[in-house]
Design an enzyme around this catalytic site. Structure first.
Site, PDB file in Angstrom:
ATOM      1  N   ARG A   4       0.760   8.473   2.337  1.00 42.80           N
ATOM      2  CA  ARG A   4       1.723   7.761   1.486  1.00 42.80           C
ATOM      3  C   ARG A   4       1.073   6.777   0.522  1.00 42.80           C
ATOM      4  O   ARG A   4       1.671   6.423  -0.491  1.00 42.80           O
ATOM      5  CB  ARG A   4       2.809   7.105   2.358  1.00 42.80           C
ATOM      6  CG  ARG A   4       3.832   8.116   2.854  1.00 42.80           C
ATOM      7  CD  ARG A   4       4.776   7.499   3.840  1.00 42.80           C
ATOM      8  NE  ARG A   4       4.344   7.720   5.202  1.00 42.80           N
ATOM      9  CZ  ARG A   4       4.705   6.963   6.239  1.00 42.80           C
ATOM     10  NH1 ARG A   4       5.494   5.916   6.037  1.00 42.80           N
ATOM     11  NH2 ARG A   4       4.290   7.238   7.450  1.00 42.80           N
ATOM     12  N   GLU A  33       0.756   2.834  15.020  1.00 43.33           N
ATOM     13  CA  GLU A  33       1.950   2.532  15.817  1.00 43.33           C
ATOM     14  C   GLU A  33       2.378   3.715  16.679  1.00 43.33           C
ATOM     15  O   GLU A  33       2.843   3.538  17.797  1.00 43.33           O
ATOM     16  CB  GLU A  33       3.123   2.090  14.908  1.00 43.33           C
ATOM     17  CG  GLU A  33       4.247   1.447  15.704  1.00 43.33           C
ATOM     18  CD  GLU A  33       5.497   1.149  14.886  1.00 43.33           C
ATOM     19  OE1 GLU A  33       5.569   1.523  13.692  1.00 43.33           O
ATOM     20  OE2 GLU A  33       6.432   0.556  15.460  1.00 43.33           O
TER      21      GLU A  33
HETATM   22  O1  PRP Z   1      -0.324  -0.174  10.750  1.00 43.69           O
HETATM   23  P1  PRP Z   1      -0.342   1.108  11.536  1.00 43.69           P
HETATM   24  O2  PRP Z   1       0.302   0.985  12.875  1.00 43.69           O
HETATM   25  O3  PRP Z   1      -1.744   1.647  11.630  1.00 43.69           O
HETATM   26  O4  PRP Z   1       0.521   2.187  10.746  1.00 43.69           O
HETATM   27  C1  PRP Z   1       0.569   2.276   9.347  1.00 43.69           C
HETATM   28  C2  PRP Z   1       0.263   3.653   8.833  1.00 43.69           C
HETATM   29  O5  PRP Z   1       1.177   4.621   9.384  1.00 43.69           O
HETATM   30  C3  PRP Z   1       1.679   5.440   8.320  1.00 43.69           C
HETATM   31  O6  PRP Z   1       0.853   6.529   8.047  1.00 43.69           O
HETATM   32  P2  PRP Z   1       0.849   7.929   8.845  1.00 43.69           P
HETATM   33  O7  PRP Z   1      -0.401   7.962   9.656  1.00 43.69           O
HETATM   34  O8  PRP Z   1       2.131   8.152   9.533  1.00 43.69           O
HETATM   35  O9  PRP Z   1       0.579   8.974   7.725  1.00 43.69           O
HETATM   36  P3  PRP Z   1       1.359   9.556   6.461  1.00 43.69           P
HETATM   37  O10 PRP Z   1       1.169   8.534   5.375  1.00 43.69           O
HETATM   38  O11 PRP Z   1       0.620  10.793   6.247  1.00 43.69           O
HETATM   39  O12 PRP Z   1       2.817   9.750   6.796  1.00 43.69           O
HETATM   40  C4  PRP Z   1       1.697   4.503   7.142  1.00 43.69           C
HETATM   41  O13 PRP Z   1       1.730   5.224   5.919  1.00 43.69           O
HETATM   42  C5  PRP Z   1       0.433   3.716   7.332  1.00 43.69           C
HETATM   43  O14 PRP Z   1      -0.680   4.359   6.751  1.00 43.69           O
HETATM   44  N1  ADE Z   2       7.764   2.112  11.652  1.00 42.25           N
HETATM   45  C1  ADE Z   2       7.141   2.814  10.717  1.00 42.25           C
HETATM   46  N2  ADE Z   2       7.814   3.363   9.676  1.00 42.25           N
HETATM   47  C2  ADE Z   2       7.161   4.079   8.720  1.00 42.25           C
HETATM   48  N3  ADE Z   2       5.840   4.285   8.727  1.00 42.25           N
HETATM   49  C3  ADE Z   2       5.132   3.762   9.731  1.00 42.25           C
HETATM   50  N4  ADE Z   2       3.825   3.785  10.002  1.00 42.25           N
HETATM   51  C4  ADE Z   2       3.627   3.108  11.136  1.00 42.25           C
HETATM   52  N5  ADE Z   2       4.758   2.626  11.628  1.00 42.25           N
HETATM   53  C5  ADE Z   2       5.720   3.015  10.759  1.00 42.25           C
END
Ligand code: PRP
Ligand code: ADE
Length: 189
Positions: free
Chosen positions: A73, A110
């Site tokens: 993202r 998370e």
């Molecule tokens: O602070 P954290 O607990 O580490 O989580 C945050 C990350 O989680 C999500 O990415 P995700 O890995 O879901 O990947 P995506 O962007 O491909 O959906 C979001 O876009 C952040 O990069």
């Molecule tokens: N609660 C949440 N919603 C969307 N993206 C996330 N990445 C990690 N935690 C998330």
């Protein structure tokens, strides 16, 4: 930018937040997922959020050489911010997606474990790097990206997010390791 230069900023941010859909129990039970796609599909709100992110990026006040976007993202917003700063864009990708010589860093976020990779020649030693992502929750993802910048000898000038989930203390976690690194966040929960 001083508040008086954009008096509607707070109101605009409130409107943006209202358009982010919360999806319960996604991707796993117990997670309240903040879905930015319900906001980005609006042509007006897309432009608004990008312009506010550009405003925030400029307020770091340091010349940025590289905007580093985090898979996936972070890729939606990073290139627009990079163009506005006259900076280059570099991706940090999930494991196994980048060709050539890479370095990697494992981390926990998370809702699970992951691994990040960056191309070894993507940042030159001493280049000013701004990291951008859509959201910080536990901070595991951002911390891993900071470690990769450090490993390549980049000069980390700050971290920028569209959304922070403050209850998960992600910024606290990152700044404990990378002391004094400034953060800018548009929307808080
Ligand atoms: O602070 P954290 O607990 O580490 O989580 C945050 C990350 O989680 C999500 O990415 P995700 O890995 O879901 O990947 P995506 O962007 O491909 O959906 C979001 O876009 C952040 O990069
Ligand atoms: N609660 C949440 N919603 C969307 N993206 C996330 N990445 C990690 N935690 C998330």
């Amino acid at each position: 930018m001083a508040k008086r230069d954009n008096p509607n900023r707070e109101e605009t941010i409130k409107q943006l937040k209202e358009q982010i859909r919360e999806v319960p129990d996604f991707p796993i039970k117990g997670i309240a997922f903040q879905d930015i796609f319900s906001l980005l599909k609006s042509p007006v709100l897309l432009k608004t959020v990008i312009n506010l992110l550009i405003e925030d990026a400029k307020s770091f006040g340091t010349n940025v050489d590289i905007v580093l976007g985090l898979d996936a993202r972070g890729f939606l917003i990073g290139p627009s911010v990079a163009m506005a700063l006259n900076a280059g864009f570099v991706p940090v990708r999930k494991g196994g997606k980048l060709p050539g010589d890479t370095i990697s860093h494992s981390f926990e976020k998370e809702y699970g474990k992951d691994v990040f990779e960056i191309q070894k020649d993507s940042i030159e030693k001493g280049q000013n790097v701004l990291i951008i992502d859509d959201l910080i929750a536990t901070g595991g993802t951002m911390l891993a990206a900071c470690e990769l910048v450090k490993a390549l000898g980049g000069n980390l000038i700050g971290c920028q997010l569209m959304i922070e989930l403050p209850s998960l203390k992600g910024i606290e976690r990152v700044t404990k390791v990378f002391k004094g690194i400034p953060f800018k966040v548009l929307i808080n929960y």
